[in-house]
Motif scaffolding. Structure first.
Motif, PDB file in Angstrom:
ATOM      1  N   CYS A 142       0.826  -1.210   0.000  1.00 38.64           N
ATOM      2  CA  CYS A 142       0.000   0.000   0.000  1.00 38.64           C
ATOM      3  C   CYS A 142       0.851   1.247   0.000  1.00 38.64           C
ATOM      4  O   CYS A 142       0.623   2.178  -0.763  1.00 38.64           O
ATOM      5  N   SER A 180       3.868   1.559  -0.931  1.00 34.10           N
ATOM      6  CA  SER A 180       4.643   1.712  -2.165  1.00 34.10           C
ATOM      7  C   SER A 180       3.781   2.279  -3.289  1.00 34.10           C
ATOM      8  O   SER A 180       4.306   2.725  -4.306  1.00 34.10           O
ATOM      9  N   LEU A 181       2.455   2.251  -3.105  1.00 28.57           N
ATOM     10  CA  LEU A 181       1.574   2.788  -4.150  1.00 28.57           C
ATOM     11  C   LEU A 181       1.116   4.204  -3.823  1.00 28.57           C
ATOM     12  O   LEU A 181       0.251   4.748  -4.491  1.00 28.57           O
ATOM     13  N   GLY A 182       1.681   4.777  -2.769  1.00 31.74           N
ATOM     14  CA  GLY A 182       1.349   6.158  -2.441  1.00 31.74           C
ATOM     15  C   GLY A 182       0.144   6.305  -1.535  1.00 31.74           C
ATOM     16  O   GLY A 182      -0.360   7.400  -1.353  1.00 31.74           O
ATOM     17  N   PHE A 239      11.466   3.299   1.933  1.00 29.59           N
ATOM     18  CA  PHE A 239      11.149   2.349   2.994  1.00 29.59           C
ATOM     19  C   PHE A 239      12.189   2.370   4.106  1.00 29.59           C
ATOM     20  O   PHE A 239      11.862   2.175   5.268  1.00 29.59           O
ATOM     21  N   THR A 247       6.884   6.908   3.324  1.00 28.56           N
ATOM     22  CA  THR A 247       7.025   6.219   2.053  1.00 28.56           C
ATOM     23  C   THR A 247       6.033   6.703   1.007  1.00 28.56           C
ATOM     24  O   THR A 247       6.370   6.878  -0.158  1.00 28.56           O
ATOM     25  N   HIS A 248       4.781   6.920   1.452  1.00 29.64           N
ATOM     26  CA  HIS A 248       3.756   7.258   0.471  1.00 29.64           C
ATOM     27  C   HIS A 248       4.067   8.559  -0.249  1.00 29.64           C
ATOM     28  O   HIS A 248       3.690   8.736  -1.395  1.00 29.64           O
ATOM     29  N   ALA A 271       6.421   7.769  -2.983  1.00 24.71           N
ATOM     30  CA  ALA A 271       5.703   7.130  -4.084  1.00 24.71           C
ATOM     31  C   ALA A 271       4.948   8.174  -4.899  1.00 24.71           C
ATOM     32  O   ALA A 271       4.930   8.126  -6.131  1.00 24.71           O
ATOM     33  N   ARG A 272       4.329   9.136  -4.187  1.00 24.04           N
ATOM     34  CA  ARG A 272       3.569  10.156  -4.907  1.00 24.04           C
ATOM     35  C   ARG A 272       4.466  11.072  -5.710  1.00 24.04           C
ATOM     36  O   ARG A 272       4.013  11.708  -6.664  1.00 24.04           O
ATOM     37  N   ARG A 298       7.444   0.812  -7.440  1.00 23.73           N
ATOM     38  CA  ARG A 298       8.350  -0.321  -7.306  1.00 23.73           C
ATOM     39  C   ARG A 298       7.606  -1.653  -7.295  1.00 23.73           C
ATOM     40  O   ARG A 298       6.400  -1.704  -7.102  1.00 23.73           O
ATOM     41  N   PHE A 324      -2.151  -7.902  -3.407  1.00 21.60           N
ATOM     42  CA  PHE A 324      -3.284  -8.001  -2.497  1.00 21.60           C
ATOM     43  C   PHE A 324      -3.997  -9.293  -2.867  1.00 21.60           C
ATOM     44  O   PHE A 324      -4.936  -9.311  -3.658  1.00 21.60           O
ATOM     45  N   GLN A 355      -4.689   7.459  -5.498  1.00 21.55           N
ATOM     46  CA  GLN A 355      -4.374   8.888  -5.412  1.00 21.55           C
ATOM     47  C   GLN A 355      -4.978   9.690  -6.558  1.00 21.55           C
ATOM     48  O   GLN A 355      -5.140  10.898  -6.460  1.00 21.55           O
ATOM     49  N   THR A 397       0.189   3.667 -10.989  1.00 24.15           N
ATOM     50  CA  THR A 397       0.366   4.882 -10.197  1.00 24.15           C
ATOM     51  C   THR A 397       0.907   6.013 -11.065  1.00 24.15           C
ATOM     52  O   THR A 397       1.175   7.089 -10.566  1.00 24.15           O
TER      53      THR A 397
END
Ligand SMILES: Nc1ncnc2c1ncn2[C@@H]1O[C@H](COP(=O)(O)OP(=O)(O)OP(=O)(O)O)[C@@H](O)[C@H]1O
Ligand SMILES: [Mg+2]
Lengths: 411, 278
Positions: free
Chosen positions: A294, A296-298, B63, B94-95, B98-99, B104, B112, B127, B190
């Motif tokens: 999660c 890692s997906l922002g 991370f 981390t988020h 990513a944004r 990765r 999931f 997002q 993303t």
């Protein structure tokens, strides 16, 4: 097709037979003095109902996942939005006609059952969707119940004002609980939430001046548009029966609470099932599956966890308001760990995330003990054995969580 | 002024890692690592087991917090932005990295599993979607449009990684090779500018590896993302990468175009384990 039908009939009959065997000894035998009195009407009725349901289940518009193949079946989309709405409405109307049966006992156990349905729906958001093991859920139930009782006592808050107020307050408490446990998982999270539930109960128990301590607080009965449902008005409204020139009946209050509760349950089911198909609900489930992925997906896991805690808690708060309004009185003894465990059992038994499952499990776990009244000494024992057996047979719960099915493009 | 433009064009790197150091207790996982990634390239990060490759990825993607050093990612306006700073503060993490545009995949696949393949791709677009609660509960037109767009993007990526027929399967029930491809599709949903693939070919058979190589080249070519890839399969690395960085015991021992790196004596000794390093 024909062969299929034969197979289905056989399956349905088998299900009915199993029900007969399971329910026969439990509800079919009554102690009458020193004699057993066998009563096979009830189990037979049960069995017939199960057989019929099983037979019709293919025509009932809900989605199903085929055992463990991982392949999703086209679900209600097959039936179209209209027939699904009609089906939901039909269930609602049937349920809403219960007060017409005129039994106070039936109404009161149904109200209790619906309160647990609401609690189950709330905890399902936290445990079933977001995968955060919460053992202190009863705390939010208490916040809702005391929120109504104390709000009425100190602020003159009415029943309808209390519903949103309690939902907000409980939601806030959910977020407050969420903050310290953000970095916790699994067992640690369970212990801390367990402590949180106990803290709320202990505060309610010991803050004599404000909460009345172990003596509890009175909660006024609910009103609607200024009508009161008691024999005589106590809150400055007019009694319901006088407005409509009816004879007084104690059923009015119960019927009103039941109908209001049923509507809130209906709305909650709709809301929660919508949430699941929205980004926020998908994010909860993704968080349950893999928090690192999660991030890692922002996705902001902090915000997502807090939202799960507070939305779950606010549904629990709503349940609390109904509990207080119906009982007319709240005290800390109603909010022990046992309640949390029961609600957790409902969610786990129902299938961790499956809404239909949670509703069925809540009805099952609250109505079954009523049917087992004669066996009250062994109630918890039977309950425990049933849980163990179900976990062995159906480790994923009664109904496995269904996934939204996306039909092929252009189909 | 002219020299300034020249400096920019000579050095237009997308990612710059400077003096990056990470320690775990006594272990120095990364020791003053420096390298750059040029935009629109495929850069491979190679090295023996335990060299610190995954650790470097974990720092770049936010991370792990580096003990020293900086990681600069050029933002959409061309300004360098420090990824290490993005992780700091209460609302950092981390988020936010990513944004900023870094996606990765993981060495041990992290899908999931109990959600459907399509849902995996929808979560990745979180997002970019309409997240208004009211709008979603009442299914207002804005919400419907946003969801329809997300579904379209998801289907597009399913087609790109050849998983169209698996849209409604549970992600965890897919065969291994498909899971790897799904993870790449999910990262791409993303809309990143840099995608970091950690051993994407691990556990794939030769035919799947070949398809993977084509997919990675397509990511760079058709989809205009810069690719960083950790890989042990040397023929894959040498076949697709423009630039190779070699790590050993947490230090960069060589970097350059694949054929030059391949001949580097330090690299040969690191892989063959001879003892002539200085
Ligand atoms: N979270 C951690 N805690 C402690 N030590 C770690 C941690 N992560 C990595 N290490 C150590 O850092 C070193 C580098 O590990 P890393 O996973 O980066 O290697 P790698 O190059 O990815 O190897 P491989 O090819 O096996 O994946 C190893 O010695 C490892 O044991
Ligand atoms: Mg690694």
């Amino acid at each position: 097709m024909k062969q299929n039908f034969g197979k289905r009939l056989l399956g349905a009959l088998a299900a009915g037979f199993v029900t007969l065997i399971l329910c026969g000894p439990i509800s079919g035998i009554r102690l009458d003095g020193y004699e057993f009195e066998s009563q096979f009407k009830i189990p037979l009725l049960f069995a017939a109902a199960v057989t019929l349901l099983r037979l019709l289940s293919d025509f009932i518009p809900w989605e199903r996942v085929q055992a463990d193949s991982g392949e999703l079946q086209p679900g209600p989309e097959r039936f179209g939005a209209l027939s699904r709405t009609a089906f939901a409405l039909a269930i609602f109307l049937v349920a809403a006609s219960l007060p017409l049966m005129g039994s106070k006992y039936l109404l009161s156990i149904s109200i209790v059952a619906l309160i647990y349905v609401l609690l189950g729906l709330g905890l399902n958001v936290v445990v079933g969707f977001a995968g955060l093991l919460d053992l202190g859920f009863v705390g939010f139930f208490a916040v809702g119940a005391y929120g109504y009782a104390l709000g009425a006592k100190y602020l003159g808050l009415g029943f309808w004002g209390a519903l949103p107020a309690a939902a907000l307050t409980a939601g806030l408490f959910g977020a407050i609980l969420g903050f310290p446990v953000l970095r916790m998982h699994g067992d640690y999270l369970a212990i801390v939430t367990l402590g949180f539930g106990e803290i709320i109960r202990l505060v309610l128990n010991n803050w004599l001046d404000f909460t009345g301590g172990p003596n509890g607080v009175d909660a006024p009965p609910p009103t609607f548009l200024g009508w009161e449902f008691k024999r005589s008005a106590t809150q400055g409204g007019t009694p319901f029966h006088e407005v409509f020139h009816l004879d007084y009946s104690p059923l009015y209050l119960d019927s009103f609470v039941y109908l209001a509760l049923l509507s809130v349950v209906g709305l909650s089911i709709y809301g929660v099932s919508r949430l699941r198909r929205m980004p926020i609900g998908r994010a909860w489930e993704a968080l349950r599956e893999d928090e690192i992925a999660c991030r890692s997906l922002g996705l902001n896991h902090v915000a997502i966890k807090l939202s799960a805690f507070s939305i779950g808690a606010s549904i629990g708060g709503l349940a609390g308001v109904f509990f207080a309004a119906y009982q007319g009185f709240v005290s800390p003894v109603s909010f022990t760990f046992f309640e949390s465990a029961l609600v957790l059992a409902i969610v786990v038994l129902g299938g961790m995330g499956s809404l239909v499952g949670v509703v069925l499990a809540a009805l099952f776990l609250t109505l079954l003990p009523e049917l087992l009244r004669e066996f009250s000494d062994y109630r918890i024992l039977v309950f425990g054995i049933a849980m163990v057996l179900i976990m062995i047979w159906r480790p994923r719960g009664l109904i496995r969580m269904r996934r939204p099915y996306f039909p092929q493009e252009g189909a | 002024m002219a020299s300034h433009t020249q400096a920019l064009s000579r050095d237009p790197e997308l990612l710059r890692v400077e003096q990056l150091s990470v320690r775990f207790g006594g272990i120095v996982a990364l020791n003053k690592v420096n390298f750059t990634v040029q935009p629109g390239t495929i850069t491979a990060l190679i090295g023996p087991n335990g060299a610190g490759k995954t650790t470097a990825f974990n720092c770049i993607t936010g991370f792990y917090k580096a003990h020293e050093g900086a990681i600069w990612l050029r933002d959409r306006d061309g300004q360098p932005q420090d990824m290490v700073q993005l992780q700091k503060g209460y609302f950092g993490g981390t988020h936010r990295v990513a944004r900023a545009g870094i996606a990765r995949t993981f060495q041990n696949i992290r899908l999931f599993s109990e959600m459907s393949v399509l849902e995996n791709l929808l979560v990745a677009q979180h997002q970019l979607l309409n997240r208004n609660i009211i709008s979603g509960i009442f299914q207002l037109p804005r919400f419907r449009a946003s969801e329809a767009g997300a579904l379209e993007t998801a289907r597009y990526w399913l087609k790109e990684v050849d998983l169209e027929s698996s849209a409604n399967l549970l992600a965890g029930s897919l065969p291994y090779g498909s899971q790897r491809r799904l993870e790449i599709a999910r990262a791409m949903c993303t809309k990143p500018r840099l995608i970091c693939l950690d051993e994407p070919a691990a556990g794939l058979n030769p035919r799947e590896t070949e398809e993977l190589a084509k997919l990675i080249q397509k990511l760079r070519g058709t989809h205009q993302v810069t690719v960083m890839v950790i890989e042990h399969d040397m023929s894959l690395v040498m076949g697709i990468s423009d630039h190779v960085v070699v790590l050993n015991y947490g230090e960069v021992i060589a970097s350059g175009p694949p054929d030059a790196v391949q001949k580097d004596p330090k690299v040969l000794s690191a892989y063959l384990g001879t003892e002539d390093e200085g």
